[in-house]
Write a protein that holds these residues in place. Structure first.
Motif, PDB file in Angstrom:
ATOM      1  N   GLY A  91       0.824  -1.207   0.000  1.00  0.00           N
ATOM      2  CA  GLY A  91       0.000   0.000   0.000  1.00  0.00           C
ATOM      3  C   GLY A  91       0.851   1.247   0.000  1.00  0.00           C
ATOM      4  O   GLY A  91       2.094   1.181  -0.045  1.00  0.00           O
ATOM      5  N   GLY A  92       0.168   2.399   0.091  1.00  0.00           N
ATOM      6  CA  GLY A  92       0.848   3.674  -0.058  1.00  0.00           C
ATOM      7  C   GLY A  92       1.842   3.990   1.045  1.00  0.00           C
ATOM      8  O   GLY A  92       2.966   4.445   0.773  1.00  0.00           O
ATOM      9  N   SER A  93       1.452   3.778   2.296  1.00  0.00           N
ATOM     10  CA  SER A  93       2.368   4.111   3.395  1.00  0.00           C
ATOM     11  C   SER A  93       3.638   3.272   3.319  1.00  0.00           C
ATOM     12  O   SER A  93       4.750   3.786   3.507  1.00  0.00           O
ATOM     13  CB  SER A  93       1.680   3.889   4.748  1.00  0.00           C
ATOM     14  OG  SER A  93       0.549   4.709   4.864  1.00  0.00           O
TER      15      SER A  93
ATOM     16  N   VAL B  46       5.873   4.632   0.700  1.00  0.00           N
ATOM     17  CA  VAL B  46       6.600   5.833   1.128  1.00  0.00           C
ATOM     18  C   VAL B  46       7.746   5.462   2.068  1.00  0.00           C
ATOM     19  O   VAL B  46       8.869   5.957   1.925  1.00  0.00           O
ATOM     20  CB  VAL B  46       5.627   6.846   1.778  1.00  0.00           C
ATOM     21  CG1 VAL B  46       6.381   7.967   2.472  1.00  0.00           C
ATOM     22  CG2 VAL B  46       4.682   7.416   0.719  1.00  0.00           C
TER      23      VAL B  46
ATOM     24  N   TYR C 164       0.213  14.917   2.573  1.00  0.00           N
ATOM     25  CA  TYR C 164      -0.087  13.626   3.184  1.00  0.00           C
ATOM     26  C   TYR C 164       0.696  12.531   2.477  1.00  0.00           C
ATOM     27  O   TYR C 164       0.668  12.415   1.247  1.00  0.00           O
ATOM     28  CB  TYR C 164      -1.584  13.308   3.122  1.00  0.00           C
ATOM     29  CG  TYR C 164      -1.909  12.039   3.865  1.00  0.00           C
ATOM     30  CD1 TYR C 164      -1.778  11.982   5.248  1.00  0.00           C
ATOM     31  CD2 TYR C 164      -2.300  10.884   3.190  1.00  0.00           C
ATOM     32  CE1 TYR C 164      -2.044  10.803   5.950  1.00  0.00           C
ATOM     33  CE2 TYR C 164      -2.574   9.708   3.886  1.00  0.00           C
ATOM     34  CZ  TYR C 164      -2.445   9.672   5.257  1.00  0.00           C
ATOM     35  OH  TYR C 164      -2.698   8.525   5.954  1.00  0.00           O
ATOM     36  N   HIS C 165       1.405  11.729   3.280  1.00  0.00           N
ATOM     37  CA  HIS C 165       2.173  10.628   2.693  1.00  0.00           C
ATOM     38  C   HIS C 165       1.886   9.294   3.361  1.00  0.00           C
ATOM     39  O   HIS C 165       2.555   8.312   3.054  1.00  0.00           O
ATOM     40  CB  HIS C 165       3.667  10.943   2.761  1.00  0.00           C
ATOM     41  CG  HIS C 165       4.048  12.146   1.950  1.00  0.00           C
ATOM     42  ND1 HIS C 165       3.968  12.181   0.582  1.00  0.00           N
ATOM     43  CD2 HIS C 165       4.479  13.376   2.323  1.00  0.00           C
ATOM     44  CE1 HIS C 165       4.347  13.371   0.131  1.00  0.00           C
ATOM     45  NE2 HIS C 165       4.660  14.116   1.165  1.00  0.00           N
ATOM     46  N   GLY C 166       0.932   9.262   4.307  1.00  0.00           N
ATOM     47  CA  GLY C 166       0.607   7.994   4.935  1.00  0.00           C
ATOM     48  C   GLY C 166       0.610   8.095   6.444  1.00  0.00           C
ATOM     49  O   GLY C 166       0.978   9.124   7.019  1.00  0.00           O
TER      50      GLY C 166
ATOM     51  N   GLU D  39       3.734  15.396  -3.307  1.00  0.00           N
ATOM     52  CA  GLU D  39       2.649  14.912  -4.166  1.00  0.00           C
ATOM     53  C   GLU D  39       2.633  15.827  -5.397  1.00  0.00           C
ATOM     54  O   GLU D  39       2.614  17.051  -5.243  1.00  0.00           O
ATOM     55  CB  GLU D  39       1.312  15.026  -3.452  1.00  0.00           C
ATOM     56  CG  GLU D  39       1.209  14.217  -2.177  1.00  0.00           C
ATOM     57  CD  GLU D  39       0.154  14.798  -1.229  1.00  0.00           C
ATOM     58  OE1 GLU D  39      -1.014  14.455  -1.372  1.00  0.00           O
ATOM     59  OE2 GLU D  39       0.522  15.615  -0.365  1.00  0.00           O
TER      60      GLU D  39
ATOM     61  N   ALA E 205      -4.934  14.313  -0.455  1.00  0.00           N
ATOM     62  CA  ALA E 205      -5.801  14.047   0.697  1.00  0.00           C
ATOM     63  C   ALA E 205      -5.933  15.232   1.650  1.00  0.00           C
ATOM     64  O   ALA E 205      -6.951  15.346   2.334  1.00  0.00           O
ATOM     65  CB  ALA E 205      -5.269  12.828   1.452  1.00  0.00           C
TER      66      ALA E 205
ATOM     67  N   ASP F  69       5.456  11.377  -4.835  1.00  0.00           N
ATOM     68  CA  ASP F  69       4.483  10.486  -4.202  1.00  0.00           C
ATOM     69  C   ASP F  69       3.225  10.460  -5.071  1.00  0.00           C
ATOM     70  O   ASP F  69       2.380  11.349  -5.009  1.00  0.00           O
ATOM     71  CB  ASP F  69       4.164  10.947  -2.780  1.00  0.00           C
ATOM     72  CG  ASP F  69       3.233   9.965  -2.077  1.00  0.00           C
ATOM     73  OD1 ASP F  69       2.727   9.037  -2.752  1.00  0.00           O
ATOM     74  OD2 ASP F  69       3.010  10.119  -0.861  1.00  0.00           O
TER      75      ASP F  69
ATOM     76  N   VAL G 131       0.922   8.092  -5.016  1.00  0.00           N
ATOM     77  CA  VAL G 131      -0.036   7.127  -4.466  1.00  0.00           C
ATOM     78  C   VAL G 131      -1.464   7.499  -4.873  1.00  0.00           C
ATOM     79  O   VAL G 131      -2.252   6.635  -5.269  1.00  0.00           O
ATOM     80  CB  VAL G 131       0.110   7.017  -2.935  1.00  0.00           C
ATOM     81  CG1 VAL G 131      -1.056   6.257  -2.313  1.00  0.00           C
ATOM     82  CG2 VAL G 131       1.433   6.327  -2.587  1.00  0.00           C
ATOM     83  N   MET G 132      -1.796   8.790  -4.820  1.00  0.00           N
ATOM     84  CA  MET G 132      -3.146   9.189  -5.235  1.00  0.00           C
ATOM     85  C   MET G 132      -3.202   9.569  -6.716  1.00  0.00           C
ATOM     86  O   MET G 132      -4.178   9.287  -7.397  1.00  0.00           O
ATOM     87  CB  MET G 132      -3.654  10.353  -4.388  1.00  0.00           C
ATOM     88  CG  MET G 132      -5.100  10.706  -4.674  1.00  0.00           C
ATOM     89  SD  MET G 132      -5.780  12.011  -3.637  1.00  0.00           S
ATOM     90  CE  MET G 132      -6.109  11.137  -2.111  1.00  0.00           C
TER      91      MET G 132
ATOM     92  N   LYS H  55      -2.896   2.920  -4.077  1.00  0.00           N
ATOM     93  CA  LYS H  55      -4.304   3.069  -4.483  1.00  0.00           C
ATOM     94  C   LYS H  55      -4.663   2.537  -5.882  1.00  0.00           C
ATOM     95  O   LYS H  55      -5.018   1.390  -6.043  1.00  0.00           O
ATOM     96  CB  LYS H  55      -4.672   4.549  -4.397  1.00  0.00           C
ATOM     97  CG  LYS H  55      -4.617   5.117  -2.970  1.00  0.00           C
ATOM     98  CD  LYS H  55      -5.050   6.550  -2.926  1.00  0.00           C
ATOM     99  CE  LYS H  55      -4.935   7.171  -1.542  1.00  0.00           C
ATOM    100  NZ  LYS H  55      -6.070   6.996  -0.674  1.00  0.00           N
TER     101      LYS H  55
HETATM  102  C1  LIG Z   1      -0.118  10.844  -1.620  1.00  0.00           C
HETATM  103  C2  LIG Z   1      -0.364   9.707  -0.671  1.00  0.00           C
HETATM  104  N1  LIG Z   1       0.678   9.017  -0.168  1.00  0.00           N
HETATM  105  C3  LIG Z   1       0.512   7.994   0.677  1.00  0.00           C
HETATM  106  C4  LIG Z   1      -0.748   7.614   1.097  1.00  0.00           C
HETATM  107  C5  LIG Z   1      -0.899   6.476   2.059  1.00  0.00           C
HETATM  108  O1  LIG Z   1      -1.434   5.389   1.414  1.00  0.00           O
HETATM  109  P1  LIG Z   1      -2.106   4.175   2.234  1.00  0.00           P
HETATM  110  O2  LIG Z   1      -3.337   4.749   2.864  1.00  0.00           O
HETATM  111  O3  LIG Z   1      -2.374   3.142   1.172  1.00  0.00           O
HETATM  112  O4  LIG Z   1      -1.117   3.708   3.231  1.00  0.00           O
HETATM  113  C6  LIG Z   1      -1.868   8.310   0.612  1.00  0.00           C
HETATM  114  C7  LIG Z   1      -3.219   7.962   1.057  1.00  0.00           C
HETATM  115  O5  LIG Z   1      -4.149   8.715   0.939  1.00  0.00           O
HETATM  116  C8  LIG Z   1      -1.676   9.388  -0.289  1.00  0.00           C
HETATM  117  O6  LIG Z   1      -2.701  10.092  -0.764  1.00  0.00           O
END
Ligand SMILES: Cc1ncc(COP(=O)(O)O)c(C=O)c1O
Length: 441
Positions: free
Chosen positions: A98-100, A103, A132-134, A205, A210, A239, A241-242, A268
């Motif tokens: 997943g995203g966190s 990162v 936001y990065h997690g 980002e 988020a 980043d 992720v989104m 995501k």
């Molecule tokens: C830019 C970004 N990085 C990291 C994350 C964290 O991802 P996760 O919720 O899958 O751990 C998110 C979640 O919204 C995000 O938007």
């Protein structure tokens, strides 16, 4: 009675029993239009037979093997294919859940890269305020949303933060002119303050997600900050992720700005929510020095073959259906329709975004842009009013000053039809009108 420690502890949640396209059905038979793809996750839409088939086929072949013991056809084929769309030269992907995790992997990879090159002092990572990065500790620390950090502050504080572009409330002198240069100068000043020889990476980002709801940076921003990073040997981590996998109408958010990051994170949309998956990708230049000494890292679920098979099916589906192009045109349409429908609503301050990543900022006064006091729970009331009407939205609060600020987000699956866009806009308008006290027409 439940034994589930739920995400939401303040109200009962409906039970989802079926999902197809942009629709989710609960156990009571109520249908919800998934206007935010969960948390801006679902691109392909629910119940896609190609993704479900890929998942089942890989599960029937090999369900699980440990990443230190085997690779799989599914993972090798995905890595080869995804490297063709990643905005980096010779991309090497490190798959996670997943995203966190992506990162965390990116942060450690940046550190490992500098160590491998003998630059032991380089360990400080620069993130941005209001980012936001997690929610794992490293990702939380490098992110910039203070409300999420509050309880855990004694464990945080390793990283530094610079300004985030936020056009609607930009405080840069001379706005809207010269902002890109001003952000770059702020970043450079921070690097010089820390000591360039101590800075490992800058993470951002491509488009605020988020925490700031689809904030597109001003022209020239990315070129200017990347140039500063390159000047001081600071790695650029995008980043995605989104923003990745078509959400913004291009494969990756940085594609809008012709940026080629050193490390990129995905989550995501990489599997459209069908399987917990993500990755950190390293450019060939980052990977080369790391390879001989290895990377001290790993998870039980990393390099998962089922995840890779689903991610590959997602990639094909995005490509074959030109869903990325559709995200661009449908996003344009969604914003136009929202702007028209909300034009007279006194609490709608801004409708913004790119592709199918769309944000609405709610304010007490359009002229002053003053936020509502948090005690009024405006975002929560809009989300509830939308839910009542069968529309699911995503949200964020507190961005203005760490307490006040109301943001609502759309991020539907790219398969949404024109009719469904119209329905989503109508339901959102009625929900926001209700909260604003305007009679629905
Ligand atoms: C830019 C970004 N990085 C990291 C994350 C964290 O991802 P996760 O919720 O899958 O751990 C998110 C979640 O919204 C995000 O938007």
């Amino acid at each position: 009675m439940t034994h589930v420690f739920r995400r939401v502890l303040t109200r009962e949640l409906p039970r989802a029993v079926h999902a197809e396209g942009v629709w989710i059905t609960d156990a009571e038979g109520r249908r919800y239009l998934d206007g935010a793809g969960g948390a801006i996750v679902s691109g392909v839409g629910h119940g896609d037979p190609a993704l479900l088939g890929a998942m089942a086929r890989q599960a029937a072949r090999v369900q699980y093997v440990h990443g230190t013991m085997f690779t799989t056809d599914a993972l090798e084929a995905y890595a080869e294919d995804v490297a063709t769309v990643l905005p980096m030269d010779g991309a090497m992907i490190y798959p996670v859940s997943g995203g966190s995790e992506a990162v965390e992997t990116a942060l450690k990879l940046a550190r490992t890269y500098h160590l491998a090159r003998g630059e032991e002092e380089r360990h400080v990572v620069i993130g941005r305020r209001q980012s936001y990065h997690g929610n794992t500790l490293g990702a939380l620390d490098v992110g910039g949303k203070d409300q999420l950090k509050g309880p855990y502050l004694p464990w945080l504080g390793r990283f530094r933060h610079t300004e985030t572009p936020y056009e609607y409330r930009c405080a840069m002198p001379g706005h809207p002119g010269g902002c890109a240069a001003a952000y770059a100068e702020a970043l450079e000043a921070l690097i010089l303050d820390i000591g360039p020889e101590r800075v490992a990476a800058f993470i951002a980002e491509p488009i605020g997600g988020a925490t700031l709801a689809a904030t597109v940076p001003p022209p020239g921003y990315w070129t200017a900050v990347v140039e500063v990073c390159r000047r001081y040997g600071v790695l650029v981590i995008a980043d995605e992720v989104m923003t990745g996998f078509g959400r913004t109408g291009r494969w990756f958010g940085v594609d809008h700005f012709d940026v080629r990051p050193d490390i990129l994170t995905a989550g995501k949309g990489s599997t459209s929510g069908y399987f917990p998956f993500g990755f950190a990708a390293a450019s060939a230049e980052v990977y080369a020095p790391v390879k001989p000494g290895g990377f001290v890292h790993g998870f039980t679920w990393s390099h998962n073959g089922i995840g890779a098979a689903v991610a590959h099916a997602t990639l094909r589906r995005l490509r074959e259906g030109d869903l990325v192009g559709q995200a661009a045109t449908k996003g344009e349409r969604l914003r136009e329709e929202l702007r028209a429908a909300l034009a007279e609503n006194p609490i709608v301050g801004d409708v913004r975004g790119i592709g199918l990543m769309v944000g609405i900022e709610l304010v007490t006064d359009r002229a002053t842009k003053a936020p509502f006091p948090r005690s009024e729970q405006v975002t929560e009331r809009v989300l509830a009013a939308a839910r009542e009407r069968g529309l699911l939205l995503y949200s964020s609060t507190g961005h203005v000053d760490g307490r006040d600020g109301d943001l609502v987000m759309f991020g539907p699956p790219f398969v949404i039809s024109e009719e469904e866009i119209g329905l989503a806009v109508e339901r959102a308008r009625d929900a926001i009108d209700e909260v604003a006290g305007v009679r629905a027409g």
